[in-house]
Design a protein around this motif. Structure first.
Motif, PDB file in Angstrom:
ATOM      1  N   SER A   1       9.507   4.681   5.644  1.00  0.00           N
ATOM      2  CA  SER A   1       8.395   5.512   6.095  1.00  0.00           C
ATOM      3  C   SER A   1       7.195   4.617   6.348  1.00  0.00           C
ATOM      4  N   THR A   2       6.485   4.871   7.411  1.00  0.00           N
ATOM      5  CA  THR A   2       5.260   4.121   7.711  1.00  0.00           C
ATOM      6  C   THR A   2       4.020   5.002   7.624  1.00  0.00           C
ATOM      7  N   ASP A   3       4.200   6.222   7.105  1.00  0.00           N
ATOM      8  CA  ASP A   3       3.072   7.142   7.005  1.00  0.00           C
ATOM      9  C   ASP A   3       2.966   7.779   5.615  1.00  0.00           C
ATOM     10  N   GLY A   4       3.275   6.989   4.603  1.00  0.00           N
ATOM     11  CA  GLY A   4       3.106   7.469   3.239  1.00  0.00           C
ATOM     12  C   GLY A   4       4.116   8.499   2.797  1.00  0.00           C
ATOM     13  N   GLY A   5       5.270   8.532   3.457  1.00  0.00           N
ATOM     14  CA  GLY A   5       6.328   9.443   3.050  1.00  0.00           C
ATOM     15  C   GLY A   5       6.346  10.772   3.761  1.00  0.00           C
ATOM     16  N   ARG A   6       5.466  10.953   4.755  1.00  0.00           N
ATOM     17  CA  ARG A   6       5.473  12.223   5.498  1.00  0.00           C
ATOM     18  C   ARG A   6       6.677  12.311   6.428  1.00  0.00           C
ATOM     19  N   SER A   7       7.104  11.182   6.989  1.00  0.00           N
ATOM     20  CA  SER A   7       8.295  11.155   7.837  1.00  0.00           C
ATOM     21  C   SER A   7       9.092   9.900   7.497  1.00  0.00           C
ATOM     22  N   TRP A   8      10.406   9.952   7.801  1.00  0.00           N
ATOM     23  CA  TRP A   8      11.306   8.863   7.427  1.00  0.00           C
ATOM     24  C   TRP A   8      12.238   8.522   8.573  1.00  0.00           C
ATOM     25  N   GLN A   9      12.538   7.241   8.701  1.00  0.00           N
ATOM     26  CA  GLN A   9      13.505   6.775   9.695  1.00  0.00           C
ATOM     27  C   GLN A   9      14.598   5.996   8.960  1.00  0.00           C
ATOM     28  N   GLN A  10      15.837   6.266   9.331  1.00  0.00           N
ATOM     29  CA  GLN A  10      16.944   5.567   8.691  1.00  0.00           C
ATOM     30  C   GLN A  10      17.151   4.200   9.327  1.00  0.00           C
ATOM     31  N   LEU A  11      17.362   3.189   8.490  1.00  0.00           N
ATOM     32  CA  LEU A  11      17.728   1.858   8.956  1.00  0.00           C
ATOM     33  C   LEU A  11      19.247   1.801   9.007  1.00  0.00           C
ATOM     34  N   ALA A  12      19.796   1.696  10.202  1.00  0.00           N
ATOM     35  CA  ALA A  12      21.248   1.737  10.371  1.00  0.00           C
ATOM     36  C   ALA A  12      21.895   0.597   9.601  1.00  0.00           C
ATOM     37  N   SER A  13      22.932   0.932   8.830  1.00  0.00           N
ATOM     38  CA  SER A  13      23.627  -0.063   8.020  1.00  0.00           C
ATOM     39  C   SER A  13      24.942  -0.447   8.684  1.00  0.00           C
ATOM     40  N   PRO A  14      25.338  -1.729   8.623  1.00  0.00           N
ATOM     41  CA  PRO A  14      26.588  -2.154   9.253  1.00  0.00           C
ATOM     42  C   PRO A  14      27.829  -1.722   8.488  1.00  0.00           C
ATOM     43  N   MET A  15      27.653  -1.184   7.268  1.00  0.00           N
ATOM     44  CA  MET A  15      28.814  -0.779   6.467  1.00  0.00           C
ATOM     45  C   MET A  15      28.379   0.242   5.429  1.00  0.00           C
ATOM     46  N   PRO A  16      29.274   1.160   5.052  1.00  0.00           N
ATOM     47  CA  PRO A  16      28.925   2.181   4.059  1.00  0.00           C
ATOM     48  C   PRO A  16      29.111   1.682   2.635  1.00  0.00           C
ATOM     49  N   VAL A  17      28.451   0.600   2.315  1.00  0.00           N
ATOM     50  CA  VAL A  17      28.552  -0.023   0.995  1.00  0.00           C
ATOM     51  C   VAL A  17      27.189   0.064   0.312  1.00  0.00           C
TER      52      VAL A  17
ATOM     53  N   ASN B   1       0.857  -1.179   0.000  1.00  0.00           N
ATOM     54  CA  ASN B   1       0.000   0.000   0.000  1.00  0.00           C
ATOM     55  C   ASN B   1       0.897   1.234   0.000  1.00  0.00           C
ATOM     56  N   ASP B   2       0.281   2.421   0.136  1.00  0.00           N
ATOM     57  CA  ASP B   2       1.076   3.642   0.059  1.00  0.00           C
ATOM     58  C   ASP B   2       1.508   4.157   1.430  1.00  0.00           C
ATOM     59  N   HIS B   3       1.332   3.342   2.464  1.00  0.00           N
ATOM     60  CA  HIS B   3       1.708   3.795   3.803  1.00  0.00           C
ATOM     61  C   HIS B   3       3.151   3.419   4.149  1.00  0.00           C
ATOM     62  N   GLU B   4       3.559   2.193   3.829  1.00  0.00           N
ATOM     63  CA  GLU B   4       4.907   1.758   4.159  1.00  0.00           C
ATOM     64  C   GLU B   4       5.776   1.773   2.910  1.00  0.00           C
ATOM     65  N   LEU B   5       6.821   2.578   2.957  1.00  0.00           N
ATOM     66  CA  LEU B   5       7.710   2.775   1.823  1.00  0.00           C
ATOM     67  C   LEU B   5       9.147   2.560   2.278  1.00  0.00           C
ATOM     68  N   VAL B   6       9.950   1.955   1.417  1.00  0.00           N
ATOM     69  CA  VAL B   6      11.366   1.745   1.713  1.00  0.00           C
ATOM     70  C   VAL B   6      12.181   2.120   0.487  1.00  0.00           C
ATOM     71  N   LEU B   7      13.250   2.893   0.707  1.00  0.00           N
ATOM     72  CA  LEU B   7      14.191   3.265  -0.347  1.00  0.00           C
ATOM     73  C   LEU B   7      15.599   3.013   0.161  1.00  0.00           C
ATOM     74  N   ALA B   8      16.477   2.517  -0.704  1.00  0.00           N
ATOM     75  CA  ALA B   8      17.849   2.224  -0.289  1.00  0.00           C
ATOM     76  C   ALA B   8      18.795   2.436  -1.458  1.00  0.00           C
TER      77      ALA B   8
END
Length: 364
Positions: free
Chosen positions: A276-292, A260-267
């Motif tokens: 985002s769990t609110d259709g792109g109004r706010s975003w949380q970063q998923l911490a990555s173990p490496m800058p790759v 649906n349009d509520h949960e979005l993931v970009l990487a």
């Protein structure tokens, strides 16, 4: 720039430095125009070790697996990836993505603006779009809108020739589909890929940034591109709006885990992953173990997310971050396909590799 394009360009320049370019590099963005035109018109050559070629995308067509990659290679497997055979393909440009609506009907896209369709499970393919046609369609659409800026951009596409890659394609249901690519290319079809029209006027992208990835979930369509560009449609691709993210790097993959349009993931670049769990109004970063850079993703059978990166690692979501799976590192990854039987298929710079998946998925 798309990670797929970047990897292929790196190989192109390395080949030039050694004094000879590989045959598949004729589809790379900076290949000589004559080489691009020739590859667009030349059928793919049957390769003795095709399953070891650079592979970029895969999809299931019923129980069959269809994979695409360099030199126009399309491979078919009817035994879950144990054995592969090469399909008949009318072009030899690099193919970047493939999707199937059902066991018979599929579409693949790639360099030189190529789009191919199949009606027999990927055994045979027909070219329905290329870079020259893309330029003509873009110019006609710009003139119809009487948009001077769009006309100038389309005239540049015409002058450049058939060298602009399509980088991803998404099925929208009912025979509708959307292909996106470099320099803001966006072309849609309403008839299963037989004919195409420009959708570039639907997208707020005045600088012509690369559109690297597109995904659909229900009526939602999510596009990710360079410089933090992200666009969302909630009406099946008829209109799009820009999303504001706290990140300005390139995105190479996207997912809509909840369809649906509520949960979005970009990487993408340097391991950046945002949710985002609110259709792109706010975003949380998923911490990555490496800058790759994260180059690909998949939604597994249990609904969990899986990411693949340029270091050859598979990553799962654990809490608010990403964690490497126990699987041994692979060559640099271009794609990953969940076979829905506990197994994965890795698409790498060294070919297709099956991966056992003993690790459980963790729902985000």
């Amino acid at each position: 720039m798309s990670m797929k394009t970047y990897l292929l360009e790196c190989a192109w320049y390395c080949a030039l430095a050694l004094g000879a370019a590989p045959a598949w590099a004729a589809g790379a963005p900076d290949a000589p125009p004559g080489a691009v035109a020739a590859a667009r018109l030349r059928p793919a050559v049957t390769a003795q070790h095709a399953a070891q070629a650079v592979m970029l995308g895969a999809a299931t067509a019923g129980t069959r697996i269809v994979a695409v990659g360099e030199r126009g290679i399309i491979l078919l497997s009817d035994d879950q990836g144990k054995n592969w055979r090469q399909a008949a393909v009318p072009v030899s440009v690099t193919l970047t993505a493939v999707r199937f609506a059902d066991a018979q009907h599929g579409v693949a896209v790639g360099h030189a603006g190529v789009a191919l369709t199949s009606a027999d499970g990927g055994a045979h393919w027909e070219a329905t779009l290329d870079g020259q046609r893309i330029a003509a369609l873009a110019l006609a659409a710009a003139k119809a809108r009487d948009n001077d800026a769009a006309i100038r951009e389309a005239e540049r596409l015409v002058a450049d020739g058939a060298d602009k890659p399509l980088l991803d394609v998404c099925l929208l249901g009912g025979g509708r589909m959307l292909a996106v690519g470099a320099y803001g290319l966006a072309f849609g079809s309403d008839d299963g890929g037989r004919t195409w029209t420009s959708w570039m006027d639907r997208i707020d992208n005045p600088k012509g940034l690369h559109l690297n990835t597109v995904r659909r979930g229900g009526d939602a369509v999510l596009i990710g591109g360079e410089r933090g560009l992200a666009l969302l449609s909630t009406d099946g691709g008829r209109t799009f709006r820009r999303l504001e993210l706290p990140y300005r790097g390139s995105f190479f993959t996207a997912e809509l885990p909840a369809a649906n349009d509520h949960e979005l993931v970009l990487a993408g670049l340097r391991g950046n992953a945002w949710r985002s769990t609110d259709g792109g109004r706010s975003w949380q970063q998923l911490a990555s173990p490496m800058p790759v850079s994260i180059t690909a993703s998949a939604i597994r059978a249990d609904g969990s997310l899986l990411f693949a990166n340029q270091a050859g690692l598979l990553l799962t979501v654990q809490g608010q971050g990403l964690a490497p799976s126990p699987a041994a590192p692979l060559p640099p990854l271009n794609g990953v396909l969940d076979l829905r039987n506990g197994q994965l298929l890795a698409l790498t710079m060294q070919g297709i590799m099956p991966v056992a998946a003993p690790f459980p998925g963790a729902k985000p």
